[in-house]
Design a protein around this motif. Sequence first.
Motif, mmCIF file in Angstrom:
data_model
loop_
_atom_site.group_PDB
_atom_site.id
_atom_site.type_symbol
_atom_site.label_atom_id
_atom_site.label_comp_id
_atom_site.label_asym_id
_atom_site.label_seq_id
_atom_site.Cartn_x
_atom_site.Cartn_y
_atom_site.Cartn_z
ATOM 1 N N ALA A 70 13.264 -4.787 1.983
ATOM 2 C CA ALA A 70 13.023 -4.126 3.262
ATOM 3 C C ALA A 70 13.125 -5.143 4.393
ATOM 4 N N PRO A 71 13.508 -4.711 5.602
ATOM 5 C CA PRO A 71 13.647 -5.641 6.734
ATOM 6 C C PRO A 71 12.329 -6.024 7.373
ATOM 7 N N SER A 72 11.234 -5.407 6.961
ATOM 8 C CA SER A 72 9.911 -5.709 7.521
ATOM 9 C C SER A 72 8.957 -6.068 6.390
ATOM 10 N N PRO A 73 7.964 -6.911 6.663
ATOM 11 C CA PRO A 73 7.001 -7.272 5.620
ATOM 12 C C PRO A 73 6.090 -6.113 5.266
ATOM 13 N N ALA A 105 1.541 -9.193 -1.327
ATOM 14 C CA ALA A 105 2.359 -9.495 -0.151
ATOM 15 C C ALA A 105 3.834 -9.385 -0.510
ATOM 16 N N LEU A 106 4.585 -8.570 0.235
ATOM 17 C CA LEU A 106 6.030 -8.425 0.045
ATOM 18 C C LEU A 106 6.738 -8.923 1.300
ATOM 19 N N PRO A 107 7.281 -10.144 1.300
ATOM 20 C CA PRO A 107 7.963 -10.663 2.488
ATOM 21 C C PRO A 107 9.220 -9.861 2.819
ATOM 22 N N ALA A 108 9.594 -9.862 4.079
ATOM 23 C CA ALA A 108 10.805 -9.162 4.521
ATOM 24 C C ALA A 108 12.029 -9.776 3.860
ATOM 25 N N GLY A 109 12.921 -8.906 3.390
ATOM 26 C CA GLY A 109 14.205 -9.359 2.871
ATOM 27 C C GLY A 109 14.202 -9.870 1.452
ATOM 28 N N VAL A 110 13.060 -9.925 0.790
ATOM 29 C CA VAL A 110 12.991 -10.424 -0.582
ATOM 30 C C VAL A 110 13.037 -9.240 -1.548
ATOM 31 N N SER A 111 14.022 -9.228 -2.434
ATOM 32 C CA SER A 111 14.157 -8.107 -3.375
ATOM 33 C C SER A 111 13.041 -8.175 -4.416
ATOM 34 N N HIS A 112 12.542 -7.005 -4.819
ATOM 35 C CA HIS A 112 11.428 -6.938 -5.746
ATOM 36 C C HIS A 112 11.514 -5.655 -6.570
ATOM 37 N N TRP A 113 10.806 -5.640 -7.688
ATOM 38 C CA TRP A 113 10.740 -4.492 -8.577
ATOM 39 C C TRP A 113 9.349 -4.454 -9.190
ATOM 40 N N CYS A 114 8.960 -3.312 -9.759
ATOM 41 C CA CYS A 114 7.637 -3.169 -10.361
ATOM 42 C C CYS A 114 7.750 -2.311 -11.623
ATOM 43 N N TYR A 115 7.075 -2.751 -12.684
ATOM 44 C CA TYR A 115 7.104 -2.032 -13.960
ATOM 45 C C TYR A 115 5.674 -1.728 -14.399
ATOM 46 N N ASN A 116 5.435 -0.469 -14.749
ATOM 47 C CA ASN A 116 4.127 -0.039 -15.225
ATOM 48 C C ASN A 116 4.079 -0.218 -16.744
ATOM 49 N N ASP A 117 3.354 -1.244 -17.201
ATOM 50 C CA ASP A 117 3.219 -1.476 -18.634
ATOM 51 C C ASP A 117 1.850 -1.056 -19.151
ATOM 52 N N GLY A 118 1.125 -0.265 -18.347
ATOM 53 C CA GLY A 118 -0.188 0.211 -18.752
ATOM 54 C C GLY A 118 -0.133 1.599 -19.362
ATOM 55 N N ASN A 119 -1.300 2.191 -19.532
ATOM 56 C CA ASN A 119 -1.407 3.503 -20.164
ATOM 57 C C ASN A 119 -1.750 4.620 -19.188
ATOM 58 N N GLU A 120 -1.843 4.309 -17.893
ATOM 59 C CA GLU A 120 -2.124 5.316 -16.875
ATOM 60 C C GLU A 120 -1.192 5.118 -15.694
ATOM 61 N N GLU A 121 -1.202 6.077 -14.780
ATOM 62 C CA GLU A 121 -0.356 5.967 -13.601
ATOM 63 C C GLU A 121 -0.710 4.728 -12.786
#
Length: 472
Positions: free
Chosen positions: A94-97, A157-173
Amino acid sequence: MASNNRPSFLLLTIFLISLLVLNAEAQQQTETRLRDARQCRLERLSASRPSRRIESEGGVTELWNENEDQFQCAGVAITRNIIQPSCLSLPNFAPSPRLVYIQQGRGVLGFSAPGCPETYQSSGQYRGSKGGQQQAGESDRDQHQKIHRLRQGDIVALPAGVSHWCYNDGNEELIALSVTDFNSESNQLAPTLKSFYLAGGQARGSQSQQQQQQQQHEQERDDYAVNIIREFDSKIMAEAFDVSEDVMRKMQRADDRGFIVRVEQGSMRMIKPDEEEEYEEKSRRGRGNGLEEAFCNMRMNTQLDNRREADIYSRQAGRLNSVNMHKLPILQYLDMSAEKGNLYPNAILAPHWSMNAHKVVYVTRGEGQVQVVGHNGRALFNERVKEGDLFVVPQFYVATKKAGDNGFEWVEFQTSASPMKSPLVGSRSALRGMPLDVLTNSYRISNKEAQDIKYNREQQHILFPPSGRSSS
């Protein structure tokens, strides 16, 4: 000789004048953009809920209406992602933090920051190939950047312009609430929510006729959902990646799974930060570029809801946990911070104002009465809020909270890396620091009444237990 140099001198003068004019126009445009983004024309505030819902294969993305006056005033956009177990939120930037609060669940988060080394090396994975066959001498390992463990109560913290991903490896939402700051210096685009997805999403033009006739915000949703790689020329991209055009066409094909996708069992085998897998520190070649020391090794997340690390604690009233740039240094690059509040039944958060930040408040548990008063003496907000409600408290506006019978908890996102608040009452407060004569003449009260105003809460700071006094 002088006459021969005159044309060159005139051309140089014209060039310099043009440069100055263009620079002034650019500066004026920047100032106009910032001024427009920060205007607060608020008649009232209100508790807000998501206005849009985007369903994906592996979860849901909910968006608040960013055109609401309170969000325009604060220069923020709010989203909430609900990721199902064994599902992946696809890579994007994203272009914004952004600051993200993990309301529920657990998972892992990965960043791909430019200039940062791939310091994690997972065994038992296919590392690379050429023409479909692994090259001789290549180890069967995958190298990648550091992965961060996420738990309920974390602030990320997600800095602007840094690509990121997230994976749910738990047992709930896994439920994650995100606040994006448009007014950040990092953002030079229009103050509106943008996410650049590197995979998945919904292709343009694939809606049904009925969908094409929906409102404008639905059309914006479709733009928000496009995989940016698919719009490039496949031949050029195949050459850039040094892969076959068939592989590139797979990366570019229309994908109706959305932003969050299911993961096949056993296909997410990368190293995780809390496992005792073997990993190696990749040797650093050549000189560092300075970015590693300043950015790559910083923590991206920390626990916001740790009772033992409360900044303000009252045995009778509750606690406040703050995370600013001193606790999480990467926040200085985002110019954002967060605070978690917990009020015991019928306790009060003292009236106060923020001196250098807007605040976005999200209720996480319980219910309570909230009041916000503006410079004109009008109450812009006076509502009983409950879990799931969200509202804005603009900079300098005075706000107070009183918990209900079952207590009151909230998390707030602030548009400053080192926020300051000024309480109206209590120790180290605005009225406590004034002479009694100023109070007696300002309010036309007796000396004894002024002393009560100054000293009745002198042993308490911002968190007050119920006083037990009647309203009379």
